[in-house]
Design a protein around this motif. Structure first.
Motif, PDB file in Angstrom:
ATOM      1  N   GLN A 132     -12.112  -9.280   1.737  1.00 22.18           N
ATOM      2  CA  GLN A 132     -11.941  -7.986   1.070  1.00 22.18           C
ATOM      3  C   GLN A 132     -10.938  -7.131   1.843  1.00 22.18           C
ATOM      4  O   GLN A 132     -10.112  -6.447   1.260  1.00 22.18           O
ATOM      5  CB  GLN A 132     -13.307  -7.291   0.945  1.00 22.18           C
ATOM      6  N   GLN A 133     -11.006  -7.214   3.179  1.00 20.97           N
ATOM      7  CA  GLN A 133     -10.104  -6.419   3.993  1.00 20.97           C
ATOM      8  C   GLN A 133      -8.653  -6.844   3.772  1.00 20.97           C
ATOM      9  O   GLN A 133      -7.760  -5.999   3.690  1.00 20.97           O
ATOM     10  CB  GLN A 133     -10.497  -6.530   5.477  1.00 20.97           C
ATOM     11  N   LYS A 135      -7.446  -8.049   1.121  1.00 19.00           N
ATOM     12  CA  LYS A 135      -7.071  -7.509  -0.183  1.00 19.00           C
ATOM     13  C   LYS A 135      -6.697  -6.023  -0.062  1.00 19.00           C
ATOM     14  O   LYS A 135      -5.709  -5.564  -0.634  1.00 19.00           O
ATOM     15  CB  LYS A 135      -8.267  -7.672  -1.130  1.00 19.00           C
ATOM     16  N   ILE A 136      -7.484  -5.289   0.717  1.00 23.96           N
ATOM     17  CA  ILE A 136      -7.200  -3.867   0.917  1.00 23.96           C
ATOM     18  C   ILE A 136      -5.855  -3.692   1.617  1.00 23.96           C
ATOM     19  O   ILE A 136      -5.037  -2.865   1.221  1.00 23.96           O
ATOM     20  CB  ILE A 136      -8.334  -3.187   1.730  1.00 23.96           C
ATOM     21  N   ILE A 137      -5.604  -4.504   2.638  1.00 27.66           N
ATOM     22  CA  ILE A 137      -4.347  -4.393   3.373  1.00 27.66           C
ATOM     23  C   ILE A 137      -3.167  -4.653   2.430  1.00 27.66           C
ATOM     24  O   ILE A 137      -2.179  -3.912   2.423  1.00 27.66           O
ATOM     25  CB  ILE A 137      -4.312  -5.385   4.558  1.00 27.66           C
ATOM     26  N   THR A 139      -3.070  -4.389  -0.904  1.00 26.81           N
ATOM     27  CA  THR A 139      -2.936  -3.324  -1.894  1.00 26.81           C
ATOM     28  C   THR A 139      -2.340  -2.079  -1.257  1.00 26.81           C
ATOM     29  O   THR A 139      -1.457  -1.429  -1.820  1.00 26.81           O
ATOM     30  CB  THR A 139      -4.305  -2.984  -2.502  1.00 26.81           C
ATOM     31  N   SER A 140      -2.836  -1.765  -0.059  1.00 23.31           N
ATOM     32  CA  SER A 140      -2.335  -0.588   0.635  1.00 23.31           C
ATOM     33  C   SER A 140      -0.837  -0.722   0.895  1.00 23.31           C
ATOM     34  O   SER A 140      -0.079   0.241   0.757  1.00 23.31           O
ATOM     35  CB  SER A 140      -3.131  -0.422   1.933  1.00 23.31           C
ATOM     36  N   ALA A 141      -0.392  -1.940   1.229  1.00 17.07           N
ATOM     37  CA  ALA A 141       1.035  -2.166   1.453  1.00 17.07           C
ATOM     38  C   ALA A 141       1.827  -2.001   0.151  1.00 17.07           C
ATOM     39  O   ALA A 141       2.901  -1.399   0.146  1.00 17.07           O
ATOM     40  CB  ALA A 141       1.263  -3.550   2.044  1.00 17.07           C
ATOM     41  N   LEU A 142       1.261  -2.521  -0.956  1.00 12.60           N
ATOM     42  CA  LEU A 142       1.933  -2.364  -2.258  1.00 12.60           C
ATOM     43  C   LEU A 142       2.145  -0.887  -2.565  1.00 12.60           C
ATOM     44  O   LEU A 142       3.171  -0.474  -3.092  1.00 12.60           O
ATOM     45  CB  LEU A 142       1.096  -2.987  -3.373  1.00 12.60           C
ATOM     46  N   LEU A 148       3.277  -7.833   0.971  1.00 17.16           N
ATOM     47  CA  LEU A 148       2.926  -8.660   2.127  1.00 17.16           C
ATOM     48  C   LEU A 148       2.551 -10.052   1.644  1.00 17.16           C
ATOM     49  O   LEU A 148       1.727 -10.204   0.757  1.00 17.16           O
ATOM     50  CB  LEU A 148       1.754  -8.057   2.900  1.00 17.16           C
ATOM     51  N   LYS A 158      -2.432  -6.007  10.964  1.00 13.55           N
ATOM     52  CA  LYS A 158      -3.481  -5.126  10.435  1.00 13.55           C
ATOM     53  C   LYS A 158      -4.842  -5.826  10.447  1.00 13.55           C
ATOM     54  O   LYS A 158      -5.867  -5.209  10.750  1.00 13.55           O
ATOM     55  CB  LYS A 158      -3.145  -4.702   9.001  1.00 13.55           C
TER      56      LYS A 158
ATOM     57  N   LEU B 308      -8.952  -2.885  -6.781  1.00 12.79           N
ATOM     58  CA  LEU B 308      -9.493  -3.528  -5.588  1.00 12.79           C
ATOM     59  C   LEU B 308     -10.828  -4.171  -5.893  1.00 12.79           C
ATOM     60  O   LEU B 308     -11.366  -4.936  -5.105  1.00 12.79           O
ATOM     61  CB  LEU B 308      -9.680  -2.506  -4.464  1.00 12.79           C
ATOM     62  N   LEU B 346       1.185   1.068   8.114  1.00  8.56           N
ATOM     63  CA  LEU B 346       1.708  -0.292   8.185  1.00  8.56           C
ATOM     64  C   LEU B 346       2.559  -0.502   9.424  1.00  8.56           C
ATOM     65  O   LEU B 346       2.834  -1.611   9.822  1.00  8.56           O
ATOM     66  CB  LEU B 346       2.576  -0.584   6.958  1.00  8.56           C
TER      67      LEU B 346
END
Lengths: 217, 475
Positions: A132-133, A135-137, A139-142, A148, A158, B308, B346
């Protein structure tokens, strides 16, 4: 069989066939593992995966040996069957043991420090969270306009940061649940090494040696 | 039963001379239920970690003074003896367990305290029964809801049977009914099992007739004081008031243009239904505030809106099903300001972070000079070389907000964006958000417990309760 012992048995046999070139023994190992697996309750899907997933690397090994190798088709078949032998041997272990029992066996019978046994176990239980983490990383990058990929260093940077954080929290949680490094603990489920375990272990090793000795390609 | 005395206790973080706890002297009486309150970030957790004996081993900070249990210094006690004296329950339900199933976790606890294996089954059953989760005995911990996990954490404490129970904001992620129930369980532990309970919480609901002592960690002096009845009443009254600010807001007009529409929607990430919506919209160019109790599912809704998390039903963005929009395109249109600022970062330095936003932004709304001015307003100017992870929590939050404003997404979801901000910063950030909305037409959806200072920003208010969400006319 004691899970720790079973693991060592599988690793020993796998090591041995890595250094020997015996097609028939590979086939026998595959057959024996295959029969053993059939008697375990495994889903049909898992069974199909077991047969087809190794096909690609096995064929790749076979073809590359055939085309670029110098040892001929016999050796190509040995490489092909070796992949399957690894996978099936591995499956006899993974399909019949769970990680908790393995950790308990390693702690109780193999003197693995309990910190290590439970640390590995706790990490293993974190796997869904790690997914899950990731996936979060991503999405957060997007959201910052960066894509990524699996090979992006930032993703790992990360992810490692998160794991450092988690491992600290986990250590605190284990301590607050009474865990003390290197201190004696009682055991609810006692996992012993029985004489059956020993005889099966020694019997299997001897059988493989005999096979390797008597069966020549 | 044990009395916990804190004597001349000080604490400061490594490489800092700032006293988080400044010569604290306080006594938590034996067999009492003591509530410790104070703003978040004031040092409550730190003190509890020391009382539970987890610090100093798990911190690099510097401490002086002593904490004694009936005269015995906790830092000089052997770990196994400490297990009998104190146990602790944490705020985050996700990082308290080492094992896979409920049963195995409790057995792990009992093995650690060298309990007799023959009696373990009974002890486990009693503990589960006490907290009301007997049915969950063989469940995988990963599949439990936040509230169930906190119950398991309490069951572990019951199984350990230590004299003193320390709890750090234990109800931050659970629903109000479970909260009341668990507070009653703690009361039982005090009354029938002679436990001493020390609990930190900044949310004061449901404690009034239960606790014996009320302590306040004053953020101005960094000391803890016992509050008398009159002072307590003031705290409870202030807390009640803060829950209900009565500023009028409008309901959305029928002619309002919707940007995100949610239809035939069910959200049930752990098998419990958190939210069901037949037809709900967020509106374009408006700031919508989402309120509701802790742990009710507000952040989970944001997870669904940002893809998510899986959900049932349809969410559309400008009329288009979000499942059919490409990930990168959607992420740049509907963007989330994460509750945890570090999740947004990031790069390594402040400058790199801002450069990334400038490079990839959705539209160039702010000039370089304007960004510089924004940074100056929130005291982040000339900190370009600082490593983002070394900033204070408040600075991280402010940097995060600036870099997301620079990204300029059409829809900005914000999860507790004001957490850890002082009042001045809050007003500055409020103005910047207002500007992004009025000048650039940004749609903003905000989850916030903090309502003060938002009156001029918020257009609509929707309240999340009883598994649904409705627009309200008051803030």
């Amino acid at each position: 069989m004691n899970p720790g012992m079973k693991l060592f048995l599988v690793i020993l046999i796998a090591l041995e066939i890595s250094f020997t070139e015996n097609l028939v023994v590979n086939l026998i190992l595959i057959a024996v593992s295959f029969i053993y697996i059939i008697f375990q309750k495994i889903s049909f899907k898992a069974f199909l995966a077991l047969i087809f997933v190794p096909l690609l690397p096995a064929v790749a090994m076979f073809v590359s040996q055939l085309m670029y190798g110098t040892a001929g088709i016999g050796f190509a078949w040995i490489l092909f069957t070796r992949i399957y032998a690894y996978v099936f041997l591995g499956a006899t272990f993974t399909l019949t043991s769970n990680i908790t029992d393995l950790a308990l066996a390693l702690e109780q019978d193999f003197r693995l420090p309990s910190k290590f046994a439970y640390g590995v176990l706790a990490t293993f239980n974190l796997v869904p969270k790690i997914r899950q983490q990731v996936k979060i990383i991503k999405t957060s990058a997007l959201m910052r306009g960066e894509v990524l990929h699996v090979w992006s260093a930032k993703l790992y940077f990360k992810a490692i940061l998160s794991s450092i954080q988690w491992s600290q929290n986990l250590a605190e949680a284990m301590t607050s649940h009474g865990f003390v490094e290197d201190a004696p603990r009682t055991h609810y489920k006692v996992i012993k090494i029985t004489w059956q375990d020993w005889s099966l272990f020694i019997g299997s090793i001897v059988a493989v040696q005999l096979l390797l000795f008597f069966i020549r390609n | 039963m044990a009395e916990v005395a804190v004597n001349n206790f000080t604490f400061s973080y490594a490489k800092s001379n700032f006293m988080v706890l400044n010569y604290v002297n306080v006594t938590f009486p034996a067999n009492h239920f003591s509530l410790l309150t104070g703003p978040s970030g004031s040092g409550k957790s730190t003190l509890l970690m020391f009382i539970a004996g987890l610090y100093p081993s798990f911190t690099e900070g510097k401490s002086k003074g002593t904490i004694t249990f009936d005269g015995k210094n906790i830092t000089e006690t052997q770990p196994q003896e400490k297990n009998k004296m104190v146990s602790m329950m944490f705020q985050n339900p996700n990082q308290q367990f080492a094992m896979d199933t409920v049963f195995n976790e409790l057995v792990f606890v009992l093995e650690n305290i060298n309990a007799d294996p023959a009696k373990m089954d009974q002890t486990v059953d009693n503990a589960l029964n006490f907290v009301g989760i007997s049915k969950l005995k063989n469940r995988k911990i990963n599949t439990l809801s936040g509230g169930e996990k906190q119950r398991l954490a309490l069951a572990s404490i019951v199984a350990m049977d230590a004299d003193v129970i320390v709890l750090d904001e234990p109800f931050a992620s659970i629903d109000p009914a479970s909260r009341v129930d668990l507070i009653n369980k703690l009361k039982l532990l005090r009354d029938e099992h002679g436990k001493t309970i020390i609990l930190a919480d900044h949310d004061l609901s449901d404690y009034q007739n239960v606790i014996d002592d009320f302590f306040f960690l004053d953020p101005a002096t960094h000391k803890i004081n016992l509050q008398n009845q009159d002072q307590q009443k003031k705290f409870y009254a202030n807390f009640e008031d803060a829950q209900h600010i009565t500023t009028k807001v409008k309901l959305p007009e029928k002619t309002e243009k919707e940007i995100l529409n949610i239809r035939d929607f069910t959200l049930d990430p752990h098998g419990d239904v958190l939210l069901k919506l037949a037809n709900f919209s967020f509106y374009k160019g408006k700031t919508t505030l989402v309120t509701g109790h802790n742990g009710i599912g507000k952040s989970t809704l944001f997870d669904a809106l940002t893809k998510l998390l899986k959900y049932e039903g349809t969410i559309t963005y400008n009329g288009q099903d979000i499942k059919k929009i490409k990930p990168l395109k959607y992420a740049q249109s509907v963007t989330l300001l994460f509750q945890d600022a570090e999740s947004q970062f990031l790069n390594i330095t402040v400058k790199e972070e801002l450069d990334l936003s400038m490079k990839n932004r959705f539209s160039a709304q702010y000039s370089d000079d304007e960004v510089k001015k924004m940074l100056a307003e929130i005291d982040l100017a000339n900190r370009g070389e600082r490593i983002v992870y070394s900033l204070s929590e408040g600075q991280k939050k402010k940097l995060q907000i600036i870099e997301m404003l620079v990204m300029a997404p059409p829809v900005l979801l914000m999860d507790e964006p004001f957490k850890g901000l002082d009042y001045h910063s809050l007003l500055v950030v409020g103005n910047l958000l207002n500007e992004a909305k009025t000048k650039f037409g940004q749609t903003q959806i905000i989850i916030s417990h903090q309502l003060n200072g938002l009156e001029n920003l918020v257009d609509y208010h929707t309240h999340f309760a009883n598994q649904t969400m409705k627009y309200q006319e008051v803030l």
